[in-house]
Design a protein around this motif. Structure first.
Motif, PDB file in Angstrom:
ATOM      1  N   MET A  52       0.873  -1.353  -0.062  1.00 35.06           N
ATOM      2  CA  MET A  52       0.138   0.133  -0.042  1.00 35.06           C
ATOM      3  C   MET A  52       1.209   1.142  -0.086  1.00 35.06           C
ATOM      4  SD  MET A  52      -2.913   0.815   0.124  1.00 35.06           S
ATOM      5  CE  MET A  52      -4.215   1.737   0.105  1.00 35.06           C
ATOM      6  N   LYS A  53       2.678   1.386   0.345  1.00 37.56           N
ATOM      7  CA  LYS A  53       2.913   2.187   0.915  1.00 37.56           C
ATOM      8  C   LYS A  53       3.603   2.563   0.093  1.00 37.56           C
ATOM      9  CE  LYS A  53       7.033   3.879   3.366  1.00 37.56           C
ATOM     10  NZ  LYS A  53       6.803   3.758   4.708  1.00 37.56           N
ATOM     11  N   THR A  54       4.357   1.535  -1.156  1.00 37.56           N
ATOM     12  CA  THR A  54       4.622   1.586  -1.917  1.00 37.56           C
ATOM     13  C   THR A  54       3.778   2.010  -3.218  1.00 37.56           C
ATOM     14  OG1 THR A  54       6.352  -0.187  -1.662  1.00 37.56           O
ATOM     15  CG2 THR A  54       6.190   0.156  -3.909  1.00 37.56           C
ATOM     16  N   CYS A  55       2.441   1.563  -3.386  1.00 40.59           N
ATOM     17  CA  CYS A  55       1.200   1.967  -4.831  1.00 40.59           C
ATOM     18  C   CYS A  55       0.941   3.932  -4.421  1.00 40.59           C
ATOM     19  CB  CYS A  55       0.346   1.031  -4.287  1.00 40.59           C
ATOM     20  SG  CYS A  55       0.353  -0.296  -4.716  1.00 40.59           S
ATOM     21  N   ASN A  56       0.661   3.745  -3.230  1.00 41.48           N
ATOM     22  CA  ASN A  56       0.429   4.893  -2.729  1.00 41.48           C
ATOM     23  C   ASN A  56       1.869   6.649  -3.414  1.00 41.48           C
ATOM     24  OD1 ASN A  56      -1.840   5.648  -1.756  1.00 41.48           O
ATOM     25  ND2 ASN A  56      -1.389   5.232   0.556  1.00 41.48           N
ATOM     26  N   ALA A  57       2.761   5.834  -3.118  1.00 43.72           N
ATOM     27  CA  ALA A  57       3.937   6.339  -3.278  1.00 43.72           C
ATOM     28  C   ALA A  57       4.633   6.705  -4.829  1.00 43.72           C
ATOM     29  CB  ALA A  57       5.445   6.178  -2.628  1.00 43.72           C
ATOM     30  N   ASP A  58       3.771   5.897  -5.158  1.00 40.39           N
ATOM     31  CA  ASP A  58       4.078   5.293  -7.376  1.00 40.39           C
ATOM     32  C   ASP A  58       3.375   6.521  -7.626  1.00 40.39           C
ATOM     33  OD1 ASP A  58       6.270   3.845  -6.728  1.00 40.39           O
ATOM     34  OD2 ASP A  58       5.120   2.079  -7.545  1.00 40.39           O
ATOM     35  N   ALA A  59       1.653   6.870  -6.911  1.00 34.88           N
ATOM     36  CA  ALA A  59       0.930   7.571  -7.630  1.00 34.88           C
ATOM     37  C   ALA A  59       0.771   8.712  -6.789  1.00 34.88           C
ATOM     38  CB  ALA A  59      -0.698   7.174  -6.676  1.00 34.88           C
ATOM     39  N   LYS A  60       1.277   8.972  -6.278  1.00 36.62           N
ATOM     40  CA  LYS A  60       1.741  10.397  -5.763  1.00 36.62           C
ATOM     41  C   LYS A  60       3.002  10.820  -7.267  1.00 36.62           C
ATOM     42  CE  LYS A  60       3.249  13.242  -2.088  1.00 36.62           C
ATOM     43  NZ  LYS A  60       3.778  13.532  -0.921  1.00 36.62           N
ATOM     44  N   ALA A  61       4.177  10.384  -7.116  1.00 33.46           N
ATOM     45  CA  ALA A  61       5.080  10.444  -7.734  1.00 33.46           C
ATOM     46  C   ALA A  61       4.122  10.479  -9.782  1.00 33.46           C
ATOM     47  CB  ALA A  61       6.401   9.168  -8.031  1.00 33.46           C
ATOM     48  N   LYS A  62       3.659  10.282  -9.539  1.00 33.37           N
ATOM     49  CA  LYS A  62       2.341  10.294 -11.471  1.00 33.37           C
ATOM     50  C   LYS A  62       1.643  11.319 -11.081  1.00 33.37           C
ATOM     51  CE  LYS A  62       3.531   5.688 -13.046  1.00 33.37           C
ATOM     52  NZ  LYS A  62       3.026   3.714 -12.808  1.00 33.37           N
ATOM     53  N   GLU A  63       1.591  12.172 -10.097  1.00 29.99           N
ATOM     54  CA  GLU A  63       0.899  11.944 -10.072  1.00 29.99           C
ATOM     55  C   GLU A  63      -1.247  12.099 -11.005  1.00 29.99           C
ATOM     56  OE1 GLU A  63       2.535  16.352 -11.539  1.00 29.99           O
ATOM     57  OE2 GLU A  63       3.909  16.514 -10.576  1.00 29.99           O
ATOM     58  N   LEU A  64      -1.294  11.298  -9.655  1.00 26.81           N
ATOM     59  CA  LEU A  64      -2.589  10.747 -10.587  1.00 26.81           C
ATOM     60  C   LEU A  64      -3.074  11.264  -9.742  1.00 26.81           C
ATOM     61  CD1 LEU A  64      -1.701   7.227 -10.909  1.00 26.81           C
ATOM     62  CD2 LEU A  64      -1.869   8.657 -13.026  1.00 26.81           C
ATOM     63  N   LYS A  65      -4.634  11.522  -9.818  1.00 25.94           N
ATOM     64  CA  LYS A  65      -5.566  11.860  -9.223  1.00 25.94           C
ATOM     65  C   LYS A  65      -7.329  11.170  -9.539  1.00 25.94           C
ATOM     66  CE  LYS A  65      -4.561  16.414  -7.648  1.00 25.94           C
ATOM     67  NZ  LYS A  65      -2.687  16.113  -6.918  1.00 25.94           N
ATOM     68  N   ALA A 123      -8.098   3.497 -10.523  1.00 18.41           N
ATOM     69  CA  ALA A 123      -7.536   2.518 -11.557  1.00 18.41           C
ATOM     70  C   ALA A 123      -6.045   1.809 -11.410  1.00 18.41           C
ATOM     71  CB  ALA A 123      -7.655   3.438 -12.709  1.00 18.41           C
ATOM     72  N   PHE A 124      -5.199   3.172 -11.160  1.00 16.54           N
ATOM     73  CA  PHE A 124      -3.653   2.883 -11.119  1.00 16.54           C
ATOM     74  C   PHE A 124      -3.897   1.495  -9.387  1.00 16.54           C
ATOM     75  CE2 PHE A 124       0.238   3.393  -8.572  1.00 16.54           C
ATOM     76  CZ  PHE A 124       0.955   2.947  -9.498  1.00 16.54           C
ATOM     77  N   MET A 125      -4.144   2.457  -8.312  1.00 14.88           N
ATOM     78  CA  MET A 125      -4.533   1.968  -7.201  1.00 14.88           C
ATOM     79  C   MET A 125      -4.462   0.223  -6.982  1.00 14.88           C
ATOM     80  SD  MET A 125      -2.677   3.891  -4.859  1.00 14.88           S
ATOM     81  CE  MET A 125      -2.825   3.209  -3.333  1.00 14.88           C
ATOM     82  N   LYS A 126      -5.771   0.166  -7.576  1.00 17.65           N
ATOM     83  CA  LYS A 126      -6.692  -1.167  -8.024  1.00 17.65           C
ATOM     84  C   LYS A 126      -5.476  -2.252  -8.433  1.00 17.65           C
ATOM     85  CE  LYS A 126     -10.490  -3.596  -9.619  1.00 17.65           C
ATOM     86  NZ  LYS A 126     -11.983  -3.683  -9.803  1.00 17.65           N
ATOM     87  N   GLU A 127      -4.984  -1.747  -9.948  1.00 12.84           N
ATOM     88  CA  GLU A 127      -4.338  -3.104  -9.955  1.00 12.84           C
ATOM     89  C   GLU A 127      -2.602  -2.822  -9.726  1.00 12.84           C
ATOM     90  OE1 GLU A 127      -1.710  -2.551 -14.135  1.00 12.84           O
ATOM     91  OE2 GLU A 127      -3.405  -1.594 -14.268  1.00 12.84           O
ATOM     92  N   CYS A 128      -2.459  -2.002  -9.165  1.00 11.45           N
ATOM     93  CA  CYS A 128      -1.532  -1.911  -8.649  1.00 11.45           C
ATOM     94  C   CYS A 128      -1.466  -2.917  -6.991  1.00 11.45           C
ATOM     95  CB  CYS A 128      -0.707  -0.605  -7.963  1.00 11.45           C
ATOM     96  SG  CYS A 128       0.714  -0.806  -6.971  1.00 11.45           S
ATOM     97  N   LEU A 129      -2.348  -2.992  -6.297  1.00 12.72           N
ATOM     98  CA  LEU A 129      -2.198  -3.536  -5.426  1.00 12.72           C
ATOM     99  C   LEU A 129      -3.301  -5.071  -5.513  1.00 12.72           C
ATOM    100  CD1 LEU A 129      -4.154  -0.587  -2.945  1.00 12.72           C
ATOM    101  CD2 LEU A 129      -1.990  -1.741  -2.904  1.00 12.72           C
TER     102      LEU A 129
END
Length: 90
Positions: A26-39, A45-51
C-alpha cells in the motif's frame, strides 16, 4: 521471571510497529501514484491494479527502489546517498 515477563511485554509492544507485506505494498502503491501525480478515477484505477498485482521478491525490490527514488526527489550528493541507504534498508 520478572525479566522474562518484561521482555515478553516489550516484544508484544514492538510487534504492531512491523509492517505487513500488504501495508508495504500500500505504501509503495501510494508513493507511485503520488510520483505520477494521479488524481480521481485515474488514481483509483492505478491503486486497484497496483494492489492486486502479484510481486515476487525481485519485483518488490524494484518497487521499493522506485518509491525511494520518488521520495528522494530534490536531494543530492551525500544527503541523497544516506537517504537511499536508509530507505532501501526498511
Amino acid at each position: 521471571m520478572k525479566a522474562f515477563l518484561l521482555s515478553l511485554s516489550l516484544c508484544v509492544l514492538a510487534a504492531p510497529a512491523l509492517a505487513t507485506p500488504q501495508q508495504e505494498k500500500m505504501k509503495t502503491c501510494n508513493a507511485d501514484a503520488k510520483a505520477k501525480e494521479l488524481k480521481g478515477d485515474e488514481r483509483k484505477a492505478f491503486m486497484k491494479e497496483c494492489l492486486s498485482a502479484k510481486t515476487d521478491g525481485r519485483a518488490a525490490q524494484q518497487e521499493k527502489m522506485k518509491t525511494c527514488n520518488a521520495d528522494a526527489k530534490g536531494k543530492t550528493g551525500d544527503e541523497r546517498k544516506a537517504f537511499m541507504k536508509e530507505c532501501l534498508a526498511k
